[in-house]
Design a protein around this motif. Structure first.
Motif, PDB file in Angstrom:
ATOM      1  N   LYS A  82       0.808  -1.221   0.000  1.00 17.81           N
ATOM      2  CA  LYS A  82       0.000   0.000   0.000  1.00 17.81           C
ATOM      3  C   LYS A  82       0.840   1.269   0.000  1.00 17.81           C
ATOM      4  O   LYS A  82       0.370   2.333  -0.411  1.00 17.81           O
ATOM      5  CB  LYS A  82      -0.949   0.002   1.200  1.00 17.81           C
ATOM      6  CG  LYS A  82      -0.241  -0.028   2.556  1.00 17.81           C
ATOM      7  CD  LYS A  82      -1.249  -0.081   3.685  1.00 17.81           C
ATOM      8  CE  LYS A  82      -0.559  -0.122   5.040  1.00 17.81           C
ATOM      9  NZ  LYS A  82      -1.539  -0.149   6.152  1.00 17.81           N
ATOM     10  N   ASP A  83       2.098   1.189   0.457  1.00 14.48           N
ATOM     11  CA  ASP A  83       2.941   2.385   0.510  1.00 14.48           C
ATOM     12  C   ASP A  83       3.809   2.546  -0.745  1.00 14.48           C
ATOM     13  O   ASP A  83       4.629   3.457  -0.817  1.00 14.48           O
ATOM     14  CB  ASP A  83       3.853   2.334   1.743  1.00 14.48           C
ATOM     15  CG  ASP A  83       3.056   2.362   3.037  1.00 14.48           C
ATOM     16  OD1 ASP A  83       1.997   3.015   3.047  1.00 14.48           O
ATOM     17  OD2 ASP A  83       3.480   1.721   4.019  1.00 14.48           O
ATOM     18  N   SER A  84       3.609   1.660  -1.726  1.00 17.43           N
ATOM     19  CA  SER A  84       4.418   1.715  -2.941  1.00 17.43           C
ATOM     20  C   SER A  84       3.744   2.584  -3.997  1.00 17.43           C
ATOM     21  O   SER A  84       2.516   2.589  -4.128  1.00 17.43           O
ATOM     22  CB  SER A  84       4.631   0.303  -3.501  1.00 17.43           C
ATOM     23  OG  SER A  84       5.268   0.351  -4.755  1.00 17.43           O
ATOM     24  N   ALA A  85       4.565   3.321  -4.760  1.00 14.37           N
ATOM     25  CA  ALA A  85       4.042   4.138  -5.858  1.00 14.37           C
ATOM     26  C   ALA A  85       3.983   3.359  -7.163  1.00 14.37           C
ATOM     27  O   ALA A  85       3.525   3.880  -8.183  1.00 14.37           O
ATOM     28  CB  ALA A  85       4.922   5.375  -6.038  1.00 14.37           C
ATOM     29  N   ASP A 101       3.231  -4.020 -11.478  1.00 10.77           N
ATOM     30  CA  ASP A 101       4.617  -4.097 -11.004  1.00 10.77           C
ATOM     31  C   ASP A 101       4.690  -4.618  -9.575  1.00 10.77           C
ATOM     32  O   ASP A 101       5.615  -5.369  -9.218  1.00 10.77           O
ATOM     33  CB  ASP A 101       5.290  -2.730 -11.104  1.00 10.77           C
ATOM     34  CG  ASP A 101       5.572  -2.319 -12.540  1.00 10.77           C
ATOM     35  OD1 ASP A 101       5.692  -3.212 -13.400  1.00 10.77           O
ATOM     36  OD2 ASP A 101       5.645  -1.106 -12.813  1.00 10.77           O
ATOM     37  N   GLN A 102       3.714  -4.238  -8.750  1.00  3.99           N
ATOM     38  CA  GLN A 102       3.704  -4.735  -7.376  1.00  3.99           C
ATOM     39  C   GLN A 102       3.446  -6.241  -7.335  1.00  3.99           C
ATOM     40  O   GLN A 102       4.103  -6.975  -6.585  1.00  3.99           O
ATOM     41  CB  GLN A 102       2.644  -4.000  -6.568  1.00  3.99           C
ATOM     42  CG  GLN A 102       2.978  -2.557  -6.251  1.00  3.99           C
ATOM     43  CD  GLN A 102       2.008  -1.947  -5.258  1.00  3.99           C
ATOM     44  OE1 GLN A 102       1.632  -2.581  -4.268  1.00  3.99           O
ATOM     45  NE2 GLN A 102       1.595  -0.716  -5.500  1.00  3.99           N
ATOM     46  N   VAL A 103       2.483  -6.698  -8.126  1.00  7.97           N
ATOM     47  CA  VAL A 103       2.172  -8.125  -8.160  1.00  7.97           C
ATOM     48  C   VAL A 103       3.360  -8.920  -8.692  1.00  7.97           C
ATOM     49  O   VAL A 103       3.704  -9.981  -8.176  1.00  7.97           O
ATOM     50  CB  VAL A 103       0.909  -8.384  -9.012  1.00  7.97           C
ATOM     51  CG1 VAL A 103       0.737  -9.872  -9.298  1.00  7.97           C
ATOM     52  CG2 VAL A 103      -0.328  -7.837  -8.302  1.00  7.97           C
ATOM     53  N   ARG A 104       3.993  -8.380  -9.742  1.00 10.29           N
ATOM     54  CA  ARG A 104       5.183  -9.041 -10.301  1.00 10.29           C
ATOM     55  C   ARG A 104       6.273  -9.166  -9.246  1.00 10.29           C
ATOM     56  O   ARG A 104       6.896 -10.225  -9.065  1.00 10.29           O
ATOM     57  CB  ARG A 104       5.686  -8.229 -11.492  1.00 10.29           C
ATOM     58  CG  ARG A 104       6.966  -8.750 -12.117  1.00 10.29           C
ATOM     59  CD  ARG A 104       7.292  -7.962 -13.378  1.00 10.29           C
ATOM     60  NE  ARG A 104       8.605  -8.277 -13.881  1.00 10.29           N
ATOM     61  CZ  ARG A 104       9.598  -7.399 -13.994  1.00 10.29           C
ATOM     62  NH1 ARG A 104       9.413  -6.141 -13.628  1.00 10.29           N
ATOM     63  NH2 ARG A 104      10.771  -7.759 -14.475  1.00 10.29           N
TER      64      ARG A 104
END
Length: 264
Positions: free
Chosen positions: A6-9, A14-17
């Motif tokens: 949740k804190d990633s931009a 890209d987050q799932v990868r």
């Protein structure tokens, strides 16, 4: 939109990868533990819906470490080739090792693809499968449209996905297990504590049952239905791509049709 970090931009893709690249070494074992050993039977049930269509070339979307791809060629005599696609290189690397050890590299290939805009031509595959991955797609309707495009007419899409029970008592027990026990198991087995906090949230946020069927129909599939497996924590969706409508021949003349003369 529910995302793993949740804190990633970063975008959800890209987050799932990143998440799956990190948990890949523990993924198969964690699936078995968290599902209480039921994930294998759920996959077998999903493939039982596909078997009557006797597909030859199957696309396995969100293939992960290749378990469904392997099951397709080992248990379904009609299947000649499986193309497994995923966004996680590490998951597919592990899958490719498993496939190589089983001597199936000539029948199963892996390819990194964006499920909403693949490089495949129209009407390429006899069928497509997705097992426990569609909840991670950033745009499920777009992915459904893309799958409809690359599945041939009369082809079939089979999806197995985690779901929440509809029975109030079972739903309460599920919420307790998913919200408290699953994250604890995930933290014990994996260095990525966020991945298994994200899991129950991603299930709750995704369209389920009738809503998913509606998305598949809106994507162009002529027939779609779902089948929930007791106690409702896994739902299978089946969608058929209808045959294209026949072309109506254009009129070649504006002349009035002739009427036979009669004796009078």
């Amino acid at each position: 939109m529910i995302t793993p970090y949740k804190d990633s931009a970063e975008s959800k893709v890209d987050q799932v990868r990143r998440m799956f690249n990190r948990i890949a070494p523990q993924y198969d074992r964690l699936n078995l533990v968290i599902s209480l050993g039921l994930d294998r039977s759920w996959r077998r049930k999903a493939l039982s819906f596909l078997a009557p269509y006797a597909p030859q070339h199957v696309l396995d979307v969100a293939t992960g470490t290749g378990d469904v791809a392997i099951s397709l060629v080992q248990t379904m005599p009609s299947v000649k080739k499986v193309t497994g696609v995923d966004i996680s290189e590490e998951m597919m690397r592990i899958g490719a090792e498993k496939v190589h050890q089983l001597g199936l590299s000539d029948r199963i290939v892996f390819n990194r693809q964006d499920c909403t805009a693949t490089s495949f031509e129209e009407n390429t595959f006899d069928a497509a499968t997705i097992s426990f991955g569609i909840r991670n797609f950033p745009d499920i309707p777009a992915a459904a449209r893309e799958l409809h495009r690359i599945i041939r007419p009369s082809g079939v899409l089979v999806i197995a996905e985690l779901s929440e029970p509809t029975n109030p008592v079972l739903r309460m027990a599920y919420k307790l297990y998913a919200g408290n026990i699953i994250p604890l198991i995930g933290r014990f087995f994996s260095d990525d504590k966020d991945a298994y906090t994200y899991l129950p949230k991603s299930i709750a946020a995704m369209p389920q049952r009738e809503k998913m069927v509606a998305i598949l129909q809106e994507a162009g599939f002529s027939e779609a239905f779902y089948h929930s497996i007791f106690p409702g924590t896994c739902t299978i969706y089946v969608a058929i791509k209808g045959e294209p409508l026949p072309e109506i021949p254009e009129e070649t003349t504006d002349e009035e049709p002739s009427v036979p003369e009669t004796e009078g």
